[in-house]
Design a protein around this motif. Structure first.
Motif, short mmCIF file in Angstrom:
data_model
loop_
_atom_site.label_atom_id
_atom_site.label_comp_id
_atom_site.label_asym_id
_atom_site.label_seq_id
_atom_site.Cartn_x
_atom_site.Cartn_y
_atom_site.Cartn_z
N ILE A 199 57.70 46.09 -36.90
CA ILE A 199 56.92 44.95 -37.38
C ILE A 199 57.63 43.65 -36.99
N ALA A 200 58.94 43.60 -37.20
CA ALA A 200 59.70 42.40 -36.82
C ALA A 200 59.65 42.18 -35.32
N THR A 201 59.69 43.26 -34.56
CA THR A 201 59.67 43.15 -33.10
C THR A 201 58.36 42.55 -32.61
N ILE A 202 57.23 43.10 -33.06
CA ILE A 202 55.95 42.60 -32.57
C ILE A 202 55.66 41.21 -33.11
N ALA A 203 56.16 40.89 -34.31
CA ALA A 203 55.98 39.54 -34.84
C ALA A 203 56.68 38.53 -33.94
N LEU A 204 57.87 38.86 -33.46
CA LEU A 204 58.59 37.96 -32.56
C LEU A 204 57.89 37.87 -31.21
N TRP A 205 57.37 38.99 -30.73
CA TRP A 205 56.62 38.96 -29.48
C TRP A 205 55.43 38.00 -29.59
N TYR A 206 54.67 38.17 -30.64
CA TYR A 206 53.48 37.33 -30.82
C TYR A 206 53.87 35.87 -31.03
N LEU A 276 64.47 27.69 -27.53
CA LEU A 276 65.79 28.00 -26.96
C LEU A 276 66.83 28.20 -28.07
N LEU A 277 66.69 27.48 -29.16
CA LEU A 277 67.61 27.64 -30.28
C LEU A 277 67.37 28.94 -31.04
N VAL A 278 66.13 29.37 -31.08
CA VAL A 278 65.79 30.57 -31.83
C VAL A 278 66.03 31.84 -31.03
N TYR A 279 65.80 31.79 -29.72
CA TYR A 279 65.81 33.01 -28.91
C TYR A 279 67.12 33.79 -28.97
N PRO A 280 68.30 33.16 -28.93
CA PRO A 280 69.53 33.96 -28.98
C PRO A 280 69.63 34.84 -30.22
N PHE A 281 69.02 34.40 -31.32
CA PHE A 281 69.10 35.18 -32.56
C PHE A 281 68.09 36.32 -32.59
N ILE A 282 67.07 36.26 -31.74
CA ILE A 282 66.02 37.28 -31.77
C ILE A 282 66.03 38.15 -30.52
N LYS A 284 67.98 40.50 -29.60
CA LYS A 284 68.21 41.92 -29.86
C LYS A 284 66.93 42.62 -30.27
N TYR A 285 66.01 41.90 -30.92
CA TYR A 285 64.76 42.51 -31.30
C TYR A 285 63.86 42.75 -30.09
N VAL A 290 61.60 47.12 -26.63
CA VAL A 290 61.32 47.83 -25.39
C VAL A 290 61.62 49.32 -25.57
N LEU A 291 62.61 49.64 -26.39
CA LEU A 291 63.02 51.04 -26.56
C LEU A 291 62.23 51.75 -27.65
N VAL A 292 61.90 51.01 -28.72
CA VAL A 292 61.24 51.66 -29.85
C VAL A 292 59.77 51.89 -29.51
N GLY A 293 59.23 52.95 -30.01
CA GLY A 293 57.82 53.23 -29.78
C GLY A 293 57.53 53.63 -28.35
N SER A 294 58.43 54.30 -27.67
CA SER A 294 58.18 54.72 -26.30
C SER A 294 56.99 55.68 -26.27
#
Length: 297
Positions: A199-206, A276-282, A284-285, A290-294
């Motif tokens: 959920i956190a991963t797709i929220a960041l993608w969106y 740019l300030l937010v991306y380094p913290f996210i 890893k998600y 990319v790995l989860v939900g293969s």
């Protein structure tokens, strides 16, 4: 007996050195344009127009940023982008989960057929003009909803979430059903709490997709008070639109005067700095996503 475990051979050291050199060169080619724009945005017109590398601001000044922040369309774009990102991400996540959960159930009739329909849209679309006519026919032109509803569910993201749900043990849901829980209770009380990584991963993608989006606003939004930040940025930097460039013209006699190129550099920095300030913290998600939900089943 010599201990060689953990020691690298000469070939491995050369290979590592080659990788470091190539990746460092690649990093420099990516970072230099950003540093160059940053330096120009803080420089006076004479320093910005001088020849040579611009890694450090010369004749430091905040005149460009003062002019940018006095432009009302920058603030309007920021507000619209924030609203779009927050509301769009929330709705994207909700509808993606609501779509992926039933498709993850093996007992759903024609599950593979419905999944195929979503996957089909990843490779084929109606095209730009039919999509525009559809949006117009739905009455969404010049509406803020046009920035959210057409992309409410991303097919690729939905498949990722679906496969993640399929990887969860079925015994948990079966025991909940034996206790009288319905599908909605199982989804919100059992499945979602253990699915927070995806959920956190797709929220960041969106969220990143909404923040960076500009093309849909360019096509469907004509009201300047409803446009987003990146569209304002494009109109200033690429088109040089006089409507959005509400800046004073350059006058060498004024020490606070700035050129259009410096204004463009400052506008780019203002628009890109938050992500740019937010991306380094996210980051890893993104990697985890990319790995989860293969692909499965």
């Amino acid at each position: 007996m010599s201990m060689t475990i953990g020691k690298k051979t000469t070939g491995e050291k050369l290979f590592d050195a080659f990788n470091v050199a190539v990746l460092s060169l690649f990093a420099i080619t990516c970072i230099y344009p950003f540093i160059n724009v940053l330096s120009i945005s803080f420089s006076t017109p004479s320093a910005a127009n001088a020849y040579g590398l611009k890694l450090i601001p010369k004749d430091f000044t905040l005149g460009a940023y003062k002019a940018v922040f006095e432009n009302k369309y920058i603030w309007i774009g920021y507000a619209n982008t924030i609203v779009r990102t927050v509301a769009g991400t929330f709705l994207n996540v909700v509808f993606t989960v609501m779509c992926a959960y039933p498709l993850a159930k093996r007992y759903l009739p024609n599950r593979n057929f419905f999944t195929f329909l979503f996957v089909f849209t990843m490779f084929f679309s109606g095209g730009l003009i039919p999509t525009y006519l559809l949006i117009k026919g739905m009455g969404l032109l010049d509406s803020r909803w046009v920035l959210i509803l057409p992309g409410l569910i991303n097919a690729y993201t939905m498949v990722i979430v679906r496969n993640y749900f399929m990887s969860l043990p079925e015994e948990i849901e079966e025991s909940a059903k034996m206790d009288g829980a319905n599908d909605f209770r199982i989804l919100f009380s059992i499945v979602l709490p253990v699915s927070m990584p995806i959920i956190a991963t797709i929220a960041l993608w969106y969220a990143v997709a909404h923040w960076n989006a500009w093309f849909d606003a360019l096509l469907y939004i004509s009201d300047p008070d409803k446009t987003v930040l990146n569209t304002v940025l494009r109109k200033i930097v690429i088109e040089g639109s006089s409507q959005f460039q509400s800046f004073d013209t350059y006058d060498p006699a004024k020490t606070e005067s700035v050129t259009p190129d410096i204004i463009k550099s400052a506008t780019i920095m203002v628009a890109t700095t938050p992500i740019l300030l937010v991306y380094p913290f996210i980051q890893k998600y993104f990697v985890k996503g990319v790995l989860v939900g293969s692909l499965k089943g």
